[in-house]
Design an enzyme around this catalytic site. Structure first.
Site, mmCIF file in Angstrom:
data_model
loop_
_atom_site.group_PDB
_atom_site.id
_atom_site.type_symbol
_atom_site.label_atom_id
_atom_site.label_comp_id
_atom_site.label_asym_id
_atom_site.label_seq_id
_atom_site.Cartn_x
_atom_site.Cartn_y
_atom_site.Cartn_z
ATOM 1 N N ASN A 116 0.799 -1.222 0.000
ATOM 2 C CA ASN A 116 0.000 0.000 0.000
ATOM 3 C C ASN A 116 0.833 1.275 0.000
ATOM 4 O OD1 ASN A 116 -2.539 1.671 0.695
ATOM 5 N ND2 ASN A 116 -1.163 2.076 2.416
ATOM 6 N N SER A 130 -4.505 2.547 -8.552
ATOM 7 C CA SER A 130 -5.315 3.758 -8.651
ATOM 8 C C SER A 130 -6.054 3.746 -9.975
ATOM 9 C CB SER A 130 -4.404 4.995 -8.584
ATOM 10 O OG SER A 130 -5.115 6.173 -8.885
ATOM 11 N N SER A 181 -5.781 6.080 -11.672
ATOM 12 C CA SER A 181 -4.721 6.730 -12.449
ATOM 13 C C SER A 181 -3.767 5.719 -13.067
ATOM 14 C CB SER A 181 -3.935 7.703 -11.566
ATOM 15 O OG SER A 181 -4.788 8.713 -11.068
ATOM 16 N N TYR A 186 2.879 10.189 -11.391
ATOM 17 C CA TYR A 186 1.954 9.321 -10.665
ATOM 18 C C TYR A 186 1.290 8.326 -11.618
ATOM 19 C CZ TYR A 186 -1.599 7.964 -7.238
ATOM 20 O OH TYR A 186 -2.401 7.263 -6.371
ATOM 21 N N THR A 246 -7.831 11.184 2.342
ATOM 22 C CA THR A 246 -6.631 10.881 3.110
ATOM 23 C C THR A 246 -5.755 12.137 3.138
ATOM 24 O OG1 THR A 246 -5.368 10.165 1.171
ATOM 25 C CG2 THR A 246 -6.685 8.482 2.303
#
Length: 253
Positions: free
Chosen positions: A88, A139, A141, A152, A187
């Site tokens: 993670n 993700s 993404s 990213y 988050t």
């Protein structure tokens, strides 16, 4: 429901956000838990709220192969084996290719990609013995492109395909490998979006369910993919995005 009673689970990036919620979920379901992260104070604070006999804190930078291997060894030494790896740990940065600094690009690839590689490589011999599972945090993404998120996107695209390759290579070893692909989740990493009302409203307009994910939303799907309930599921990058990726991209009129 104690789906993980007696099983040993490593969670990287466990000190906050999705990692913390995931660690709590596995602990609630009976797991022996190994909390991995770079900030020991955060891990210690979480560990105080969990059963001490079933919880191990190990500070490590998983982007470094030796530290990743030491983290897996610590888990096996404490609990006698390893059943589940939750990869993670991750970082994010914004910018197109002209704005992204070389060091920032390398850091995101080191943490998001190399970290998953090092942990999976160190864990695999133990997971073969236990017929275990890996779940990665990718993700949306990693499934499609974003504006101004070059580094990213590249890192999560790599994680998405790493999941597929690992699943193909190790399915006959009895090891399942999957990923969750969240969209905007509330988050610390995504905190800047909520602070900008225009950006937040734009996100909410794109999510059919009309709300952001909470870390617990993601943790529950991670737990499912790691459990025997998903015993014939491998190589899947599962969107957990409130329906965002269901769109073909056309505007809501």
């Amino acid at each position: 429901m104690m789906r993980f009673d007696g099983k040993t689970v490593i969670v990287t990036g466990a000190g906050s956000g999705i990692g913390e919620a995931t660690a709590r979920r596995f602990s609630e379901e009976g797991a022996n838990l190994v909390l991995i992260g770079r900030t020991k104070e955060k891990l210690d604070r979480l560990a105080q709220a969990l059963p001490q006999a079933r919880t191990l804190v190990h500070s490590a930078d998983v982007s470094k192969a030796m530290e990743a291997a030491a983290a897996v060894e610590a888990a096996v030494d404490r609990f006698g084996g390893l059943d589940i790896l939750i990869n993670n740990a991750g970082v994010a940065t914004r910018g197109d290719i002209t704005e992204t600094q070389d060091g920032d690009f390398q850091n995101i690839m080191d943490v998001n990609v190399a970290g998953c590689f090092h942990m999976a490589k160190a864990a695999m011999p133990h997971l073969k013995r236990s017929k275990g599972a890996i779940v990665m945090t990718s993700s949306v993404s990693g499934l499609g492109g974003d504006w101004s998120m070059l580094a990213y996107n590249a890192s999560k695209g790599a994680v998405t395909n790493m999941v597929r390759a690992l699943a193909m290579d190790h399915g006959r070893d009895g090891v399942r490998v999957n990923a969750v692909c969240p969209s905007y989740t509330e988050t610390d990493m995504a905190g800047g979006i909520k602070e900008d009302q225009a950006k937040y409203d734009a996100f909410m307009k794109r999510i059919p369910m009309g709300r952001p994910a909470q870390p617990t939303d993601i943790a529950s799907v991670i737990a499912f993919l790691a459990s025997d309930d998903a015993g014939f599921v491998t190589g899947v990058n599962l969107p957990v995005d409130g329906g965002l990726s269901a769109s073909n991209g056309q505007p809501q009129l």
